[in-house]
Motif scaffolding. Structure first.
Motif, PDB file in Angstrom:
ATOM      1  N   ASN A   6       0.755  -1.236   0.067  1.00  0.00           N
ATOM      2  CA  ASN A   6      -0.050  -0.092  -0.028  1.00  0.00           C
ATOM      3  C   ASN A   6       0.718   1.402   0.112  1.00  0.00           C
ATOM      4  OD1 ASN A   6      -2.399  -1.602   0.059  1.00  0.00           O
ATOM      5  ND2 ASN A   6      -1.969  -1.770   2.184  1.00  0.00           N
ATOM      6  N   SER A   7       0.765   2.191   1.051  1.00  0.00           N
ATOM      7  CA  SER A   7       1.434   3.316   0.980  1.00  0.00           C
ATOM      8  C   SER A   7       3.072   2.978   1.933  1.00  0.00           C
ATOM      9  CB  SER A   7       0.579   4.331   1.912  1.00  0.00           C
ATOM     10  OG  SER A   7       0.662   4.068   2.952  1.00  0.00           O
ATOM     11  N   PHE A   8       3.354   1.829   2.198  1.00  0.00           N
ATOM     12  CA  PHE A   8       4.570   1.906   2.725  1.00  0.00           C
ATOM     13  C   PHE A   8       5.563   0.732   1.688  1.00  0.00           C
ATOM     14  CE2 PHE A   8       2.079   2.433   6.636  1.00  0.00           C
ATOM     15  CZ  PHE A   8       2.990   3.040   7.274  1.00  0.00           C
ATOM     16  N   GLU A   9       6.734   0.990   1.690  1.00  0.00           N
ATOM     17  CA  GLU A   9       7.891   0.258   1.192  1.00  0.00           C
ATOM     18  C   GLU A   9       8.815  -0.240   2.113  1.00  0.00           C
ATOM     19  OE1 GLU A   9      10.879   0.563  -2.354  1.00  0.00           O
ATOM     20  OE2 GLU A   9       9.142   1.796  -2.400  1.00  0.00           O
ATOM     21  N   GLN A  14      16.305  -1.999   8.035  1.00  0.00           N
ATOM     22  CA  GLN A  14      16.582  -0.681   8.760  1.00  0.00           C
ATOM     23  C   GLN A  14      15.943   0.450   8.097  1.00  0.00           C
ATOM     24  OE1 GLN A  14      18.052  -2.808  11.474  1.00  0.00           O
ATOM     25  NE2 GLN A  14      18.622  -0.505  11.850  1.00  0.00           N
ATOM     26  N   ILE A  15      15.091   0.305   7.103  1.00  0.00           N
ATOM     27  CA  ILE A  15      14.791   1.589   6.259  1.00  0.00           C
ATOM     28  C   ILE A  15      13.333   1.225   5.835  1.00  0.00           C
ATOM     29  CG2 ILE A  15      14.941   3.028   4.313  1.00  0.00           C
ATOM     30  CD1 ILE A  15      18.087   2.256   4.524  1.00  0.00           C
ATOM     31  N   ILE A  16      12.321   2.050   6.312  1.00  0.00           N
ATOM     32  CA  ILE A  16      10.976   2.027   5.400  1.00  0.00           C
ATOM     33  C   ILE A  16      10.651   3.380   4.730  1.00  0.00           C
ATOM     34  CG2 ILE A  16      10.060   0.310   6.805  1.00  0.00           C
ATOM     35  CD1 ILE A  16       8.378   2.593   8.212  1.00  0.00           C
ATOM     36  N   ILE A  17       9.800   3.413   3.796  1.00  0.00           N
ATOM     37  CA  ILE A  17       9.447   4.542   3.056  1.00  0.00           C
ATOM     38  C   ILE A  17       7.967   4.551   3.262  1.00  0.00           C
ATOM     39  CG2 ILE A  17       9.115   5.636   0.703  1.00  0.00           C
ATOM     40  CD1 ILE A  17      12.184   5.206   1.568  1.00  0.00           C
ATOM     41  N   PRO A 110       5.381  13.113  -2.508  1.00  0.00           N
ATOM     42  CA  PRO A 110       6.661  12.982  -1.726  1.00  0.00           C
ATOM     43  C   PRO A 110       6.698  11.808  -0.916  1.00  0.00           C
ATOM     44  CG  PRO A 110       6.060  15.243  -1.750  1.00  0.00           C
ATOM     45  CD  PRO A 110       5.014  14.556  -2.384  1.00  0.00           C
ATOM     46  N   LEU A 111       8.020  10.886  -0.507  1.00  0.00           N
ATOM     47  CA  LEU A 111       8.029  10.045   0.335  1.00  0.00           C
ATOM     48  C   LEU A 111       8.696  10.306   1.470  1.00  0.00           C
ATOM     49  CD1 LEU A 111       8.871   7.597  -2.719  1.00  0.00           C
ATOM     50  CD2 LEU A 111       6.894   8.141  -1.733  1.00  0.00           C
ATOM     51  N   LEU A 112       8.507   9.777   2.584  1.00  0.00           N
ATOM     52  CA  LEU A 112       9.193   9.890   3.954  1.00  0.00           C
ATOM     53  C   LEU A 112       9.680   8.709   4.019  1.00  0.00           C
ATOM     54  CD1 LEU A 112       9.545  11.405   6.491  1.00  0.00           C
ATOM     55  CD2 LEU A 112       7.734  10.108   7.547  1.00  0.00           C
ATOM     56  N   ARG A 113      11.307   8.859   4.123  1.00  0.00           N
ATOM     57  CA  ARG A 113      12.090   7.747   4.453  1.00  0.00           C
ATOM     58  C   ARG A 113      12.587   7.949   6.056  1.00  0.00           C
ATOM     59  NH1 ARG A 113      17.717   7.254   4.827  1.00  0.00           N
ATOM     60  NH2 ARG A 113      18.558   5.324   4.029  1.00  0.00           N
ATOM     61  N   LEU A 114      12.236   6.829   6.483  1.00  0.00           N
ATOM     62  CA  LEU A 114      12.649   6.544   7.972  1.00  0.00           C
ATOM     63  C   LEU A 114      13.850   5.554   7.861  1.00  0.00           C
ATOM     64  CD1 LEU A 114       9.351   6.447   9.970  1.00  0.00           C
ATOM     65  CD2 LEU A 114      11.108   8.179  10.013  1.00  0.00           C
ATOM     66  N   GLU A 115      15.042   5.857   8.475  1.00  0.00           N
ATOM     67  CA  GLU A 115      15.982   4.781   8.871  1.00  0.00           C
ATOM     68  C   GLU A 115      16.158   4.603  10.246  1.00  0.00           C
ATOM     69  OE1 GLU A 115      20.743   4.358   7.816  1.00  0.00           O
ATOM     70  OE2 GLU A 115      19.969   6.342   7.265  1.00  0.00           O
ATOM     71  N   LYS A 116      15.892   3.449  10.859  1.00  0.00           N
ATOM     72  CA  LYS A 116      16.113   3.224  12.207  1.00  0.00           C
ATOM     73  C   LYS A 116      17.687   3.081  12.458  1.00  0.00           C
ATOM     74  CE  LYS A 116      14.822  -0.935  13.453  1.00  0.00           C
ATOM     75  NZ  LYS A 116      14.156  -2.272  13.648  1.00  0.00           N
ATOM     76  N   ILE A 117      17.999   3.863  13.601  1.00  0.00           N
ATOM     77  CA  ILE A 117      19.285   3.755  14.068  1.00  0.00           C
ATOM     78  C   ILE A 117      19.099   2.873  15.607  1.00  0.00           C
ATOM     79  CG2 ILE A 117      21.148   5.117  15.044  1.00  0.00           C
ATOM     80  CD1 ILE A 117      20.386   5.858  12.302  1.00  0.00           C
ATOM     81  N   ASP A 118      18.237   3.073  16.133  1.00  0.00           N
ATOM     82  CA  ASP A 118      17.859   1.963  17.268  1.00  0.00           C
ATOM     83  C   ASP A 118      16.446   2.133  17.321  1.00  0.00           C
ATOM     84  OD1 ASP A 118      17.336   3.967  19.126  1.00  0.00           O
ATOM     85  OD2 ASP A 118      19.561   4.248  19.380  1.00  0.00           O
TER      86      ASP A 118
END
Length: 252
Positions: A6-9, A14-17, A110-118
């Motif tokens: 759906n709206s997630f990738e 460690q990374i989702i869009i 636009p796409l929000l990129r979230l990178e998990k550090i912890d």
């Protein structure tokens, strides 16, 4: 390992869009679907837990919270404050709300990129698909004499560029420079892509993770400056590191 739901990738572990939508900009929250519960460590939460989290965006720390609103199904929400919502709205609202008079197209959202550090710390970037495609076209028109052939085609292929930015973000992988952070909205979404050629006999074969990095123009130019003896990415990183250490020593 890029998979779309759906709206997630899911780009990797460690990374989702997340495609930015009206709900995200209106309420400042993301409802986390069940298939992302492990990414956000919901299985480690107790029924009434609320985890305070930190989101780094545009050289600023923002604070939010992760919590379960359906404990049995391990479904929850990521919510942040009005300050981050305002920052995101300033640069993305016209792509989402019809009232701005902009043609709303899903492929341009636009796409929000979230990178998990912890589990409680995230880096955030915004990727603008139409800018990625436009910059690819423009760069091919003005490519310098060091960029040529297959290399140029790969570095400026919109699909490859998008995959690289989703995986590795909008900052230079060598020096860390981020155009939008420095220049503001005028440089929104701008970064170049460098193709690391590991085997000149198999240039048509590539691996997104191993063979491409986002890169600023300065570092890109230095890598290609001496065509007879190009620097490697690791060599240039080491040069920059040594220069930083030298300047630090001189100040002391």
């Amino acid at each position: 390992m890029q998979k779309s739901f759906n709206s997630f990738e899911v780009v990797d572990e460690q990374i989702i869009i997340k495609r930015i939508d009206k709900s995200l900009l209106t309420y400042g929250e993301i409802r986390i679907p069940n298939y992302l519960r492990d990414f956000f460590h919901f299985h480690e939460m107790e029924k009434h837990d609320r985890w305070d989290i930190t989101i780094h965006y545009n050289k600023t720390e923002f604070y939010g919270v992760l919590y379960l609103d359906d404990y049995k199904r391990l479904r929850g929400k990521l919510r942040w404050g009005k300050d981050l919502t305002r920052e995101l709205s300033n640069v993305t609202a016209k792509y989402v709300f019809e009232s701005y008079g902009y043609e709303i197209r899903e492929e341009s959202t636009p796409l929000l990129r979230l990178e998990k550090i912890d589990r409680k710390t995230f880096n955030a970037d915004i990727i603008f698909p139409e800018d990625v495609e436009r910059d690819a076209r423009e760069y091919m028109l003005h490519a310098d004499k060091f960029i040529y052939g297959v290399k140029a085609r790969f570095e400026n292929d919109p699909d490859i560029r998008m995959k690289v930015l989703k995986l590795k973000g909008m900052s230079c992988a060598i020096c860390g420079f981020n155009y939008e952070n420095y220049y503001g909205d005028v440089a929104r979404g701008y970064i170049q892509i460098h193709h690391i050629i590991r085997d000149e006999n198999h240039m048509e074969e590539y691996d997104i993770e191993k063979d491409f990095i986002p890169i600023c123009e300065n570092c890109h130019g230095i890598l290609h400056r001496n065509k007879e003896n190009n620097l490697s990415v690791s060599e240039l990183k080491q040069i920059i590191k040594l220069r930083h250490e030298l300047r630090k020593t001189e100040k002391e």
